[in-house]
Write an enzyme that holds these catalytic residues in place. Sequence first.
Site, PDB file in Angstrom:
ATOM      1  N   PRO A  25       0.834  -1.216   0.000  1.00 49.32           N
ATOM      2  CA  PRO A  25       0.000   0.000   0.000  1.00 49.32           C
ATOM      3  C   PRO A  25       0.861   1.255   0.000  1.00 49.32           C
ATOM      4  O   PRO A  25       2.093   1.175   0.095  1.00 49.32           O
ATOM      5  CB  PRO A  25      -0.757  -0.122   1.331  1.00 49.32           C
ATOM      6  N   MET A  26       0.208   2.398  -0.069  1.00 55.25           N
ATOM      7  CA  MET A  26       0.940   3.664   0.054  1.00 55.25           C
ATOM      8  C   MET A  26       1.603   3.731   1.436  1.00 55.25           C
ATOM      9  O   MET A  26       1.085   3.180   2.410  1.00 55.25           O
ATOM     10  CB  MET A  26      -0.004   4.856  -0.125  1.00 55.25           C
ATOM     11  N   SER A  68       4.239   2.293   2.458  1.00 53.70           N
ATOM     12  CA  SER A  68       4.837   1.051   2.971  1.00 53.70           C
ATOM     13  C   SER A  68       6.335   0.961   2.686  1.00 53.70           C
ATOM     14  O   SER A  68       6.959  -0.052   3.019  1.00 53.70           O
ATOM     15  CB  SER A  68       4.113  -0.162   2.370  1.00 53.70           C
ATOM     16  N   GLY A  69       6.898   1.974   2.051  1.00 54.82           N
ATOM     17  CA  GLY A  69       8.344   1.969   1.813  1.00 54.82           C
ATOM     18  C   GLY A  69       8.757   1.371   0.488  1.00 54.82           C
ATOM     19  O   GLY A  69       9.908   0.950   0.337  1.00 54.82           O
ATOM     20  N   THR A  71       9.082   2.996  -2.474  1.00 55.15           N
ATOM     21  CA  THR A  71      10.067   3.860  -3.140  1.00 55.15           C
ATOM     22  C   THR A  71      11.384   3.865  -2.368  1.00 55.15           C
ATOM     23  O   THR A  71      12.457   3.842  -2.978  1.00 55.15           O
ATOM     24  CB  THR A  71       9.493   5.281  -3.292  1.00 55.15           C
ATOM     25  N   ASP A  77       9.409   3.247 -11.056  1.00 59.43           N
ATOM     26  CA  ASP A  77       8.547   3.518  -9.893  1.00 59.43           C
ATOM     27  C   ASP A  77       7.124   3.816 -10.374  1.00 59.43           C
ATOM     28  O   ASP A  77       6.912   4.149 -11.537  1.00 59.43           O
ATOM     29  CB  ASP A  77       9.095   4.704  -9.080  1.00 59.43           C
ATOM     30  N   GLU A  78       6.162   3.696  -9.469  1.00 55.89           N
ATOM     31  CA  GLU A  78       4.743   3.995  -9.758  1.00 55.89           C
ATOM     32  C   GLU A  78       4.228   3.183 -10.951  1.00 55.89           C
ATOM     33  O   GLU A  78       3.511   3.703 -11.813  1.00 55.89           O
ATOM     34  CB  GLU A  78       4.546   5.500 -10.000  1.00 55.89           C
ATOM     35  N   ALA A  79       4.578   1.903 -10.986  1.00 61.12           N
ATOM     36  CA  ALA A  79       4.234   1.051 -12.137  1.00 61.12           C
ATOM     37  C   ALA A  79       2.733   0.918 -12.345  1.00 61.12           C
ATOM     38  O   ALA A  79       2.274   0.667 -13.461  1.00 61.12           O
ATOM     39  CB  ALA A  79       4.852  -0.331 -11.956  1.00 61.12           C
ATOM     40  N   CYS A  98      -5.175   2.282  13.930  1.00 59.59           N
ATOM     41  CA  CYS A  98      -4.963   1.412  15.098  1.00 59.59           C
ATOM     42  C   CYS A  98      -3.534   0.920  15.276  1.00 59.59           C
ATOM     43  O   CYS A  98      -3.249   0.242  16.260  1.00 59.59           O
ATOM     44  CB  CYS A  98      -5.905   0.215  15.023  1.00 59.59           C
TER      45      CYS A  98
HETATM   46  P1  ADP Z   1       5.625   4.170  -0.730  1.00 61.40           P
HETATM   47  O1  ADP Z   1       6.431   4.389  -1.973  1.00 61.40           O
HETATM   48  O2  ADP Z   1       5.334   2.725  -0.446  1.00 61.40           O
HETATM   49  O3  ADP Z   1       4.378   5.008  -0.695  1.00 61.40           O
HETATM   50  P2  ADP Z   1       7.776   5.575   0.591  1.00 61.40           P
HETATM   51  O4  ADP Z   1       9.006   4.739   0.401  1.00 61.40           O
HETATM   52  O5  ADP Z   1       7.630   6.761  -0.319  1.00 61.40           O
HETATM   53  O6  ADP Z   1       6.476   4.647   0.532  1.00 61.40           O
HETATM   54  O7  ADP Z   1       7.721   6.151   2.067  1.00 61.40           O
HETATM   55  C1  ADP Z   1       7.825   5.343   3.218  1.00 61.40           C
HETATM   56  C2  ADP Z   1       7.915   6.293   4.396  1.00 61.40           C
HETATM   57  O8  ADP Z   1       6.660   6.909   4.630  1.00 61.40           O
HETATM   58  C3  ADP Z   1       8.235   5.666   5.741  1.00 61.40           C
HETATM   59  O9  ADP Z   1       9.619   5.409   5.933  1.00 61.40           O
HETATM   60  C4  ADP Z   1       7.735   6.729   6.715  1.00 61.40           C
HETATM   61  O10 ADP Z   1       8.730   7.721   6.896  1.00 61.40           O
HETATM   62  C5  ADP Z   1       6.604   7.382   5.956  1.00 61.40           C
HETATM   63  N1  ADP Z   1       5.245   7.070   6.461  1.00 61.40           N
HETATM   64  C6  ADP Z   1       4.215   7.945   6.493  1.00 61.40           C
HETATM   65  N2  ADP Z   1       3.089   7.351   6.927  1.00 61.40           N
HETATM   66  C7  ADP Z   1       3.386   6.060   7.174  1.00 61.40           C
HETATM   67  C8  ADP Z   1       2.630   4.918   7.598  1.00 61.40           C
HETATM   68  N3  ADP Z   1       1.322   4.991   7.867  1.00 61.40           N
HETATM   69  N4  ADP Z   1       3.264   3.729   7.719  1.00 61.40           N
HETATM   70  C9  ADP Z   1       4.581   3.650   7.472  1.00 61.40           C
HETATM   71  N5  ADP Z   1       5.345   4.681   7.056  1.00 61.40           N
HETATM   72  C10 ADP Z   1       4.773   5.876   6.887  1.00 61.40           C
HETATM   73  P1  TMP Z   2       2.966   5.651  -3.486  1.00 58.19           P
HETATM   74  O1  TMP Z   2       2.507   4.239  -3.372  1.00 58.19           O
HETATM   75  O2  TMP Z   2       4.368   5.791  -3.958  1.00 58.19           O
HETATM   76  O3  TMP Z   2       2.700   6.453  -2.254  1.00 58.19           O
HETATM   77  O4  TMP Z   2       2.133   6.342  -4.644  1.00 58.19           O
HETATM   78  C1  TMP Z   2       0.857   5.925  -5.026  1.00 58.19           C
HETATM   79  C2  TMP Z   2       0.222   6.930  -5.958  1.00 58.19           C
HETATM   80  O5  TMP Z   2      -0.991   6.363  -6.454  1.00 58.19           O
HETATM   81  C3  TMP Z   2      -0.155   8.261  -5.309  1.00 58.19           C
HETATM   82  O6  TMP Z   2       0.111   9.350  -6.194  1.00 58.19           O
HETATM   83  C4  TMP Z   2      -1.663   8.170  -5.137  1.00 58.19           C
HETATM   84  C5  TMP Z   2      -2.071   7.280  -6.283  1.00 58.19           C
HETATM   85  N1  TMP Z   2      -3.290   6.494  -6.073  1.00 58.19           N
HETATM   86  C6  TMP Z   2      -4.299   6.537  -7.046  1.00 58.19           C
HETATM   87  O7  TMP Z   2      -4.159   7.212  -8.067  1.00 58.19           O
HETATM   88  N2  TMP Z   2      -5.446   5.800  -6.849  1.00 58.19           N
HETATM   89  C7  TMP Z   2      -5.648   5.011  -5.745  1.00 58.19           C
HETATM   90  O8  TMP Z   2      -6.697   4.370  -5.649  1.00 58.19           O
HETATM   91  C8  TMP Z   2      -4.598   4.981  -4.740  1.00 58.19           C
HETATM   92  C9  TMP Z   2      -4.757   4.147  -3.514  1.00 58.19           C
HETATM   93  C10 TMP Z   2      -3.440   5.733  -4.953  1.00 58.19           C
HETATM   94 MG    MG Z   3       6.291   5.455  -3.762  1.00 61.52          MG
HETATM   95 ZN    ZN Z   4      -6.278  -0.610  11.774  1.00 64.58          ZN
END
Ligand code: ADP
Ligand code: TMP
Ligand code: MG
Ligand code: ZN
Length: 188
Positions: free
Chosen positions: A17-18, A20-21, A23, A89-91, A149
């Site tokens: 999910p977003m 989750s690390g 990138t 990234d962002e595949a 939570c």
């Molecule tokens: P992704 O690409 O999966 O969206 P990123 O690698 O860009 O994630 O960012 C991960 C970073 O986001 C973590 O190291 C932390 O600093 C931050 N972060 C913000 N909200 C959360 C969350 N709910 N759970 C974990 N990390 C989070």
């Molecule tokens: P991230 O996983 O690197 O945080 O980026 C995910 C990107 O995808 C962010 O720009 C938001 C976008 N997104 C959508 O366009 N639709 C969706 O349903 C979700 C969950 C994310």
């Molecule tokens: Mg990302």
């Molecule tokens: Zn929860």
Amino acid sequence: MHLQPKDVGWIELICGPMFSGKTEELIRRLKRAKIAKQKVIIFKPSIDKRYHSKKIVSHSAQELDSIAVRSSREIMRLVPLGTDVVGIDEAQFFDRGIVRVAEQLADSGIRVIIAGLDLDYKADPFGPMPQLMCKAEYITKNLAICMKCGNPASFTQRVSGGQKQILVGATDSYEARCRKCFKPFVDK
Ligand code: ADP
Ligand code: TMP
Ligand code: MG
Ligand code: ZN
């Protein structure tokens, strides 16, 4: 522990999910390849202008230079001869052609490292991610932390911004949620 592949390409997929690390993990692997003096090139879809129009950037402000492309087809002609590693990234935002591109690059001996969101805000598979997962040799699924939570979170909750599948954003529109706290609709 995996055997180290030799004289062959392969596909690594980092999903979850977003927040989750994904990138961060992509950047970590690409930086290490650069330290090993390998030739690295990085792509992202041009739609992702969230933090920067060209760089890949994590929510924790780690970044690496990349090339923004409008379609998967552009990637093939931009990879120079002698490239060792291709990062993407962002595949989830790419067209279905990204699957064939990843395969062709791997077939030509390149290590392809792809990061992307596996599920959209309705918890439906996002774009070409299912096919990429099937084709990858190595899959890493990261979890975030549920903002309600504190449990491990495998879902992304949309908290504002309407119901279109694509909505580029960060904490303005999204939060990570666990299975118990996630709702498959916009939950304000
Ligand atoms: P992704 O690409 O999966 O969206 P990123 O690698 O860009 O994630 O960012 C991960 C970073 O986001 C973590 O190291 C932390 O600093 C931050 N972060 C913000 N909200 C959360 C969350 N709910 N759970 C974990 N990390 C989070
Ligand atoms: P991230 O996983 O690197 O945080 O980026 C995910 C990107 O995808 C962010 O720009 C938001 C976008 N997104 C959508 O366009 N639709 C969706 O349903 C979700 C969950 C994310
Ligand atoms: Mg990302
Ligand atoms: Zn929860």
